[in-house]
Design an enzyme around this catalytic site. Sequence first.
Site, PDB file in Angstrom:
ATOM      1  N   SER A 220       0.610  -1.182  -0.215  1.00  0.00           N
ATOM      2  CA  SER A 220       0.003  -0.013  -0.014  1.00  0.00           C
ATOM      3  C   SER A 220       0.571   1.216   0.085  1.00  0.00           C
ATOM      4  O   SER A 220       1.693   0.999   0.781  1.00  0.00           O
ATOM      5  CB  SER A 220      -0.896   0.039   1.421  1.00  0.00           C
ATOM      6  N   GLY A 222      -0.312   4.542   0.278  1.00  0.00           N
ATOM      7  CA  GLY A 222      -1.319   6.171   0.719  1.00  0.00           C
ATOM      8  C   GLY A 222      -1.720   5.981   0.052  1.00  0.00           C
ATOM      9  O   GLY A 222      -2.629   5.647  -1.150  1.00  0.00           O
ATOM     10  N   ALA A 223      -1.647   7.634  -0.515  1.00  0.00           N
ATOM     11  CA  ALA A 223      -2.617   8.181  -1.448  1.00  0.00           C
ATOM     12  C   ALA A 223      -2.073   7.842  -2.781  1.00  0.00           C
ATOM     13  O   ALA A 223      -2.664   7.976  -3.740  1.00  0.00           O
ATOM     14  CB  ALA A 223      -2.256  10.210  -1.829  1.00  0.00           C
ATOM     15  N   GLY A 225      -1.699   4.883  -3.636  1.00  0.00           N
ATOM     16  CA  GLY A 225      -2.953   4.031  -4.703  1.00  0.00           C
ATOM     17  C   GLY A 225      -1.977   2.344  -4.295  1.00  0.00           C
ATOM     18  O   GLY A 225      -1.216   2.613  -2.630  1.00  0.00           O
ATOM     19  N   GLY A 251      -4.780   1.008   5.886  1.00  0.00           N
ATOM     20  CA  GLY A 251      -4.477  -0.203   5.069  1.00  0.00           C
ATOM     21  C   GLY A 251      -4.801  -1.288   5.890  1.00  0.00           C
ATOM     22  O   GLY A 251      -5.071  -2.542   5.572  1.00  0.00           O
ATOM     23  N   ASP A 252      -5.674  -1.716   7.328  1.00  0.00           N
ATOM     24  CA  ASP A 252      -6.736  -2.293   7.484  1.00  0.00           C
ATOM     25  C   ASP A 252      -8.306  -2.571   5.943  1.00  0.00           C
ATOM     26  O   ASP A 252      -8.508  -3.569   6.262  1.00  0.00           O
ATOM     27  CB  ASP A 252      -7.049  -2.322   8.633  1.00  0.00           C
TER      28      ASP A 252
HETATM   29  N1  LIG Z   1      -4.625  10.193   0.879  1.00  0.00           N
HETATM   30  C1  LIG Z   1      -5.094   8.871   0.441  1.00  0.00           C
HETATM   31  N2  LIG Z   1      -5.820   9.178  -0.413  1.00  0.00           N
HETATM   32  C2  LIG Z   1      -6.545   8.383  -1.273  1.00  0.00           C
HETATM   33  N3  LIG Z   1      -6.672   6.540  -0.639  1.00  0.00           N
HETATM   34  C3  LIG Z   1      -5.600   6.801   0.668  1.00  0.00           C
HETATM   35  C4  LIG Z   1      -4.652   7.988   0.604  1.00  0.00           C
HETATM   36  N4  LIG Z   1      -3.888   7.253   1.933  1.00  0.00           N
HETATM   37  C5  LIG Z   1      -4.196   6.138   2.306  1.00  0.00           C
HETATM   38  N5  LIG Z   1      -5.004   5.614   0.574  1.00  0.00           N
HETATM   39  C6  LIG Z   1      -5.355   4.257   0.241  1.00  0.00           C
HETATM   40  O1  LIG Z   1      -5.753   3.269   1.893  1.00  0.00           O
HETATM   41  C7  LIG Z   1      -4.739   2.293   1.524  1.00  0.00           C
HETATM   42  C8  LIG Z   1      -3.529   2.315   3.059  1.00  0.00           C
HETATM   43  O2  LIG Z   1      -2.755   3.625   3.485  1.00  0.00           O
HETATM   44  P1  LIG Z   1      -1.629   3.322   3.394  1.00  0.00           P
HETATM   45  O3  LIG Z   1      -1.142   4.313   4.052  1.00  0.00           O
HETATM   46  O4  LIG Z   1      -0.145   2.557   2.148  1.00  0.00           O
HETATM   47  O5  LIG Z   1      -1.277   1.813   5.090  1.00  0.00           O
HETATM   48  P2  LIG Z   1      -1.243   1.990   5.994  1.00  0.00           P
HETATM   49  O6  LIG Z   1      -2.343   2.847   6.959  1.00  0.00           O
HETATM   50  O7  LIG Z   1      -1.199   0.433   6.453  1.00  0.00           O
HETATM   51  O8  LIG Z   1       0.492   2.345   6.426  1.00  0.00           O
HETATM   52  C9  LIG Z   1      -3.839   3.772   0.242  1.00  0.00           C
HETATM   53  O9  LIG Z   1      -3.089   1.884  -0.403  1.00  0.00           O
HETATM   54  C10 LIG Z   1      -4.827   3.715   0.126  1.00  0.00           C
HETATM   55  O10 LIG Z   1      -6.223   2.398  -1.172  1.00  0.00           O
HETATM   56  O1  LIG Z   2       0.083  -2.720  16.028  1.00  0.00           O
HETATM   57  P1  LIG Z   2      -0.245  -0.365  15.586  1.00  0.00           P
HETATM   58  O2  LIG Z   2       1.414  -1.460  14.640  1.00  0.00           O
HETATM   59  O3  LIG Z   2       0.970  -0.287  16.976  1.00  0.00           O
HETATM   60  O4  LIG Z   2      -1.233  -0.382  15.111  1.00  0.00           O
HETATM   61  C1  LIG Z   2      -1.998  -0.334  15.880  1.00  0.00           C
HETATM   62  C2  LIG Z   2      -2.894   0.716  14.895  1.00  0.00           C
HETATM   63  O5  LIG Z   2      -2.831   0.797  13.650  1.00  0.00           O
HETATM   64  C3  LIG Z   2      -4.395   0.720  13.771  1.00  0.00           C
HETATM   65  O6  LIG Z   2      -4.870  -0.455  13.378  1.00  0.00           O
HETATM   66  C4  LIG Z   2      -4.368   1.519  12.519  1.00  0.00           C
HETATM   67  O7  LIG Z   2      -3.557   1.059  11.363  1.00  0.00           O
HETATM   68  P2  LIG Z   2      -3.741   1.691   9.456  1.00  0.00           P
HETATM   69  O8  LIG Z   2      -3.400   3.056   9.559  1.00  0.00           O
HETATM   70  O9  LIG Z   2      -2.009   1.061   9.529  1.00  0.00           O
HETATM   71  O10 LIG Z   2      -3.873   0.601   8.185  1.00  0.00           O
HETATM   72  C5  LIG Z   2      -4.811   1.501  14.446  1.00  0.00           C
HETATM   73  O11 LIG Z   2      -6.103   1.019  15.158  1.00  0.00           O
HETATM   74  C6  LIG Z   2      -4.234   0.459  16.062  1.00  0.00           C
HETATM   75  O12 LIG Z   2      -3.984   1.973  16.820  1.00  0.00           O
END
Ligand SMILES: Nc1ncnc2c1ncn2[C@@H]1O[C@H](COP(=O)(O)OP(=O)(O)O)[C@@H](O)[C@H]1O
Ligand SMILES: O=P(O)(O)OC[C@H]1O[C@](O)(COP(=O)(O)O)[C@@H](O)[C@@H]1O
Length: 312
Positions: A220, A222-223, A225, A251-252
């Site tokens: 993943s 973030g923005a 994709g 991400g979840d």
């Molecule tokens: N600013 C954003 N704009 C659009 N989609 C987002 C954005 N941030 C996250 N996403 C969506 O959420 C997914 C997970 O975000 P990411 O930040 O990569 O993972 P994590 O939450 O595990 O750190 C991305 O692959 C995308 O589909």
């Molecule tokens: O186990 P870690 O890495 O501390 O992450 C836990 C945190 O991540 C989250 O599951 C959110 O996950 P993401 O933003 O990475 O998708 C929260 O609910 C929780 O507080």
Amino acid sequence: MIVTLTLNPSLDRTIDVDRLVKGTMTRARSVRIDPGGKGVNVSRALLANRVPTVAVVTSGGADGEQLVRLLEGDGIAVHAVPVAGRTRSNVTIVEPDGVVTKLNEPGEPLSREELDAVADVVLDEAEGASWAVTCGSLPPGVPADIYARLCEFFTSAGVRVAVDASGPALLAAVGAGPHLVKPNRDELAEAVGRPVASVGDAVEAARELRERGAGTVLASLGADGAVLVDEDGVTIGTAPVSEPRSTVGAGDALLAGFLAAGARGAPALAEGLAWGAAAVRLPASRMPRPDDIRRDIVRIDARPDLGRSLIA
Ligand SMILES: Nc1ncnc2c1ncn2[C@@H]1O[C@H](COP(=O)(O)OP(=O)(O)O)[C@@H](O)[C@H]1O
Ligand SMILES: O=P(O)(O)OC[C@H]1O[C@](O)(COP(=O)(O)O)[C@@H](O)[C@@H]1O
């Protein structure tokens, strides 16, 4: 049935402030409490979309009891393993311009006996399941190869395994041959030991994790994709969100959507992206329901520009 395991769950406190200034007193405008932790969120997203799931969590102290109450209140089938250490709280501070500051507690240590009890419960719950999803940071003292060891047990029981972890736990798990790993950009860069600055860097890094043992890599970005590298090749997609509200749990949601759609190829990637984008449009770590999910905004790039720089 998809079973999730969260060894280090949390009560997620999302606090809205007008402005956060380090070193000063800031008054909160509002506070919201959600059950949290990566596996917990995957189960919340699945249930919100009527995909059968069980969440296995540890639970300690009053906050652990509240976590379980909140999950049960949402109708989630939860199997809580009582532990001596207090369940942690993670804090996310959100400013009106969408800037998010996260503070995640380490959690309290799990004893060897507690870890064995959790492993027994999750292996039992996973019997006959389609996927076991092992997610999130490890509480202090838990061996970094725990996800790798569980992966071997699940695989020998015929259950596919998805891992969302970071650092040494991710590296060890990759070596155990999970069906799927879901690193974000930082986790991917750390795993391969070099920066991931472009789409092409992400593809190369994902290929490397496959060479080291992972079946499918859903990276993943973030923005930017997500990149999917599996036995069929490379698929890249985006789902733009013009006004992100909270990226916590995005991400979840991505992982949950990908699994719900069969975890293979462009259709599953597109579904994951739609769920991830929907989560980003919702406050705090709210998981998207069917009405929140817009599939029309997803773009799968037939001819991706591998040289495209990722947003800083
Ligand atoms: N600013 C954003 N704009 C659009 N989609 C987002 C954005 N941030 C996250 N996403 C969506 O959420 C997914 C997970 O975000 P990411 O930040 O990569 O993972 P994590 O939450 O595990 O750190 C991305 O692959 C995308 O589909
Ligand atoms: O186990 P870690 O890495 O501390 O992450 C836990 C945190 O991540 C989250 O599951 C959110 O996950 P993401 O933003 O990475 O998708 C929260 O609910 C929780 O507080």
